[in-house]
Scaffold this active site. Structure first.
Site, PDB file in Angstrom:
ATOM      1  N   HIS A 188       0.834  -1.209   0.000  1.00  0.00           N
ATOM      2  CA  HIS A 188       0.000   0.000   0.000  1.00  0.00           C
ATOM      3  C   HIS A 188       0.868   1.259   0.000  1.00  0.00           C
ATOM      4  O   HIS A 188       0.418   2.319  -0.446  1.00  0.00           O
ATOM      5  CB  HIS A 188      -0.915   0.037   1.228  1.00  0.00           C
ATOM      6  CG  HIS A 188      -2.000  -0.989   1.198  1.00  0.00           C
ATOM      7  ND1 HIS A 188      -1.793  -2.300   1.590  1.00  0.00           N
ATOM      8  CD2 HIS A 188      -3.296  -0.906   0.811  1.00  0.00           C
ATOM      9  CE1 HIS A 188      -2.931  -2.970   1.454  1.00  0.00           C
ATOM     10  NE2 HIS A 188      -3.850  -2.160   0.989  1.00  0.00           N
ATOM     11  N   ASP A 258      -4.628  -6.132  -8.221  1.00  0.00           N
ATOM     12  CA  ASP A 258      -4.917  -5.619  -6.886  1.00  0.00           C
ATOM     13  C   ASP A 258      -5.241  -4.126  -7.041  1.00  0.00           C
ATOM     14  O   ASP A 258      -5.143  -3.561  -8.145  1.00  0.00           O
ATOM     15  CB  ASP A 258      -3.705  -5.840  -5.972  1.00  0.00           C
ATOM     16  CG  ASP A 258      -4.078  -5.860  -4.493  1.00  0.00           C
ATOM     17  OD1 ASP A 258      -5.189  -5.417  -4.147  1.00  0.00           O
ATOM     18  OD2 ASP A 258      -3.252  -6.303  -3.680  1.00  0.00           O
TER      19      ASP A 258
END
Length: 322
Positions: A188, A258
């Site tokens: 992230h 993702d």
């Protein structure tokens, strides 16, 4: 049943608990492949059902895929004010070595119950289970989401989880192919780089995915395999997608990126959308629900390919098979 006629290969998130007029008009005009829901979109059962009905109405598709990440443990989007807390994959895998059948049954039943909950709300696809191996150095972003450190355990319990969801009428997405477990950073925020050799990866991280390559839907990890492509993370790498995932692992199902807002990826989000599709992802995952970003991200992207449509049809056939 209305004919499925998806136009663009993107899964979009939305901003809040209700669909705004601007969002509805945008989705009606663009016809995305599907939608993904997060905690910000979920308050109570009646609200969730209404939101999903509105998404289907504006897309003019009853069977449009509605996704969620409902793994249990640390990744559970449904608020526990109304929905049951579920055990993590780590908890389910703890006793596999001593009582493998019991662990398999518990895992299958747990994901079956998760699937029934999702199905009741109108959610048709669950981005679970996680097939990533837990190492001592694995970043906590994987943590309790992994069934364990043994590739065989991952293969068996991951299969049981997928079967549980299927039995409930919900499509599983295995993740994060080709394996996120060796990473020591959170994708992230930082690019995860894996320096292991192919020989090492074939004896470990690749195994759960390869053993379950007949499952119909997978999500890429934003991991950079230096031995295959030292310049691009998997999501943007045709070398990894075609050479490893498609050819070596023999995964021929639907492949979704993702979330493309993660800082592991270079460039802007619209550029990431185009690059992921060019690299070989069937679908781009656009999670954050910002309408301006969504509008930018549909510029100059190709329509859904015939191959992607075939893979989706195969996914539905798998879901409905005995």
């Amino acid at each position: 049943m209305k004919e499925i006629n998806m136009e663009i290969p993107i899964i979009f998130g939305i901003q809040g608990t209700k669909l705004s007029k601007e969002e509805a008009d945008f989705f009606r005009n663009t016809k995305p492949f599907g939608f993904i829901l997060f905690t910000r979109n979920l308050e109570n059962p009646d609200q969730v059902r209404k939101l999903i009905k509105d998404l289907k109405d504006c897309a003019d598709l009853e069977e449009i895929p509605i996704l969620i990440d409902e793994e249990g443990g640390s990744v559970q989007r449904l608020p526990q004010t109304f929905w049951k807390k579920r055990p993590s994959a780590k908890e389910l895998g703890l006793n596999f070595q001593e009582e493998p059948k019991k662990a398999m049954n518990l895992t299958r039943n747990n994901y079956y119950e998760i699937g029934l909950t999702l199905k009741d709300l109108g959610i048709s696809v669950n981005a679970a289970p996680v097939f990533d191996i837990q190492y001592q150095s694995t970043h906590e972003v994987i943590g309790d989401r992994s069934f364990g450190s043994d590739p065989y355990t991952l293969s068996v319990l991951g299969r049981a989880a997928a079967e549980g969801l299927k039995n409930a009428g919900v499509t599983p997405i295995i993740k994060h192919i080709p394996g996120h477990g060796r990473t020591t950073v959170d994708s992230h925020f930082n690019p995860p780089v894996i320096d292991a050799s192919l020989k090492e990866l074939r004896k470990s991280d690749f195994i759960p995915f390869q053993e379950n390559s007949d499952l119909p839907f997978a999500m890429t990890g934003h991991v950079q395999l230096n031995v295959v492509d030292p310049n691009h993370p998997t999501t943007l790498s045709s070398r990894v997608i075609e050479g490893i995932i498609r050819d070596e692992m023999q995964f021929q199902g639907l492949l979704i990126s993702d979330c493309l807002f993660m800082d592991a990826l270079p460039k802007t989000v619209p550029e990431r959308v185009r690059a992921s599709l060019k690299a070989g992802c069937d679908l781009a995952l656009h999670c954050h629900g910002n309408i301006d970003e969504m509008k930018k991200s549909i510029v100059n992207i190709p329509p859904i390919s015939s191959k992607t449509k075939e893979r989706w049809d195969s996914t539905l056939e798998w879901l409905n098979s005995k």
